[in-house]
Write an enzyme that holds these catalytic residues in place. Sequence first.
Site, mmCIF file in Angstrom:
data_model
loop_
_atom_site.group_PDB
_atom_site.id
_atom_site.type_symbol
_atom_site.label_atom_id
_atom_site.label_comp_id
_atom_site.label_asym_id
_atom_site.label_seq_id
_atom_site.Cartn_x
_atom_site.Cartn_y
_atom_site.Cartn_z
ATOM 1 N N SER A 198 0.855 -1.282 -0.073
ATOM 2 C CA SER A 198 -0.049 0.160 -0.083
ATOM 3 C C SER A 198 0.846 1.330 -0.106
ATOM 4 O O SER A 198 1.729 1.486 -1.050
ATOM 5 C CB SER A 198 -1.068 -0.049 1.196
ATOM 6 N N ASP A 356 -10.280 -3.473 -5.242
ATOM 7 C CA ASP A 356 -9.311 -2.567 -4.481
ATOM 8 C C ASP A 356 -9.006 -1.440 -5.611
ATOM 9 O O ASP A 356 -9.064 -1.444 -6.650
ATOM 10 C CB ASP A 356 -7.975 -3.114 -4.439
ATOM 11 N N HIS A 386 -8.456 -4.708 -0.665
ATOM 12 C CA HIS A 386 -7.285 -3.954 -0.149
ATOM 13 C C HIS A 386 -7.126 -4.450 1.279
ATOM 14 O O HIS A 386 -7.957 -4.373 2.259
ATOM 15 C CB HIS A 386 -7.500 -2.571 -0.204
#
Length: 416
Positions: A198, A356, A386
């Site tokens: 991320s 995501d 995610h």
Amino acid sequence: MRPLPVFVTVLLTAALAYYIYIPLPDAIQEPWRLMMLDAALRTTMTLAAVKSWLGLGHYIHTIRRSTEGMESILRPGSSGGGVTPGVRVSDVTFAGVPVRVYEPLAGGDGHLRRGLVFLHGGGWALGSGKKGSYDTVNRMLSDELNTVVVSVEYRLYPEVHFPVQYLDCLTAAKHFLSPEVLSRYEVDPERVGMAGDSAGGNLAAAVVQEISSDGGVSVKFSVQALIYPVLQALDFNTPSYLQNQHIPILYRPLMVRFWLQYLSADLSLESQCLENNHSSLDHPDISPEVRARLDWTVLLAPKYRKKHKPVIVDKGSPGKTVQLPGLLDVRASPLLAGPEVLAKCPRTYILTCEFDVLRDDGLMYARRLQDAGVEVTNDHYRDGFHGCFSFAVWPFDFDLGKRAVRAYLNWLKDNL
């Protein structure tokens, strides 16, 4: 049981179910577990916002305390990490930057080992590599792959903003890559990788680009592994941003807020960014060449583009663009780097998830790296969402998370 208590119980149960339930795509496995997790996170963020409104501290600090408290209850002793007999763990500093080093006890004594720098996610504001699944996975990696893992505890928002997070990671990475430090940890300079998830994937990609192009750094990363990385802030209307804007745990407005915080911008610009007003055609600094570097109508396969149309604003709101000074900085948005920079990057692993908002960032980066001649492996999870990489350890363990972690470890085993 009397009628009134029964009625109240039923009403409260219905209200709780209504609060927890959100519609999810059929492809997502274990949907109710994800709903429960999302409800807990939404509750934490709502309470944090209320406390901030009442003047009882910054909402990020409240979220940190809440998540750390939950972690300590559900995983006693987690703040200090678990126990892996084959791994020695030490908390030290690299050139002034706090890091946690995982050293495999086997394979030393002159036998060179792999090395890996890991950067945790959390929107540049939350998280720690010392806790939860990050710590667990790094211990597993160190033990199974005979790897010295360096997890960087870079500074976070609101204490700092861009480019401090990036500079912390770059400083720690350069320190580890120095021949004397690699020698001290008995790491093979030809087998050092970079990884992150991320926001950590964002930092990892940016640091790798810088080091790959820096002639003053003699040792380069041989691989990079990016887990659903966030890579650009110009277009918040890519197909994945629109398709997954209501899918937990990373909602579209939340990702925009993370960006605004990171770039030290006015949070009131959120609505402007959601409409792409901040990257309008009349923006004086965004050239057609730069726009082409994230043109998803070209970079994405038709199955991801579907019937979506680009959201392009002819004229932005007056005075808004100047408040995003880091918008075009490749250290913040690695997807904007030129092909000459990408060509110098090492063999790459990119994990993307269908559900995501960041899916298309990762897919576009994979395509651009490949176009630049870099060997790329893209593991795409059609049932992925995610954060799944962080949900591989009890009590937040999903089968998806376990699969994602195992695929990551296997790729590093074969390529690092």
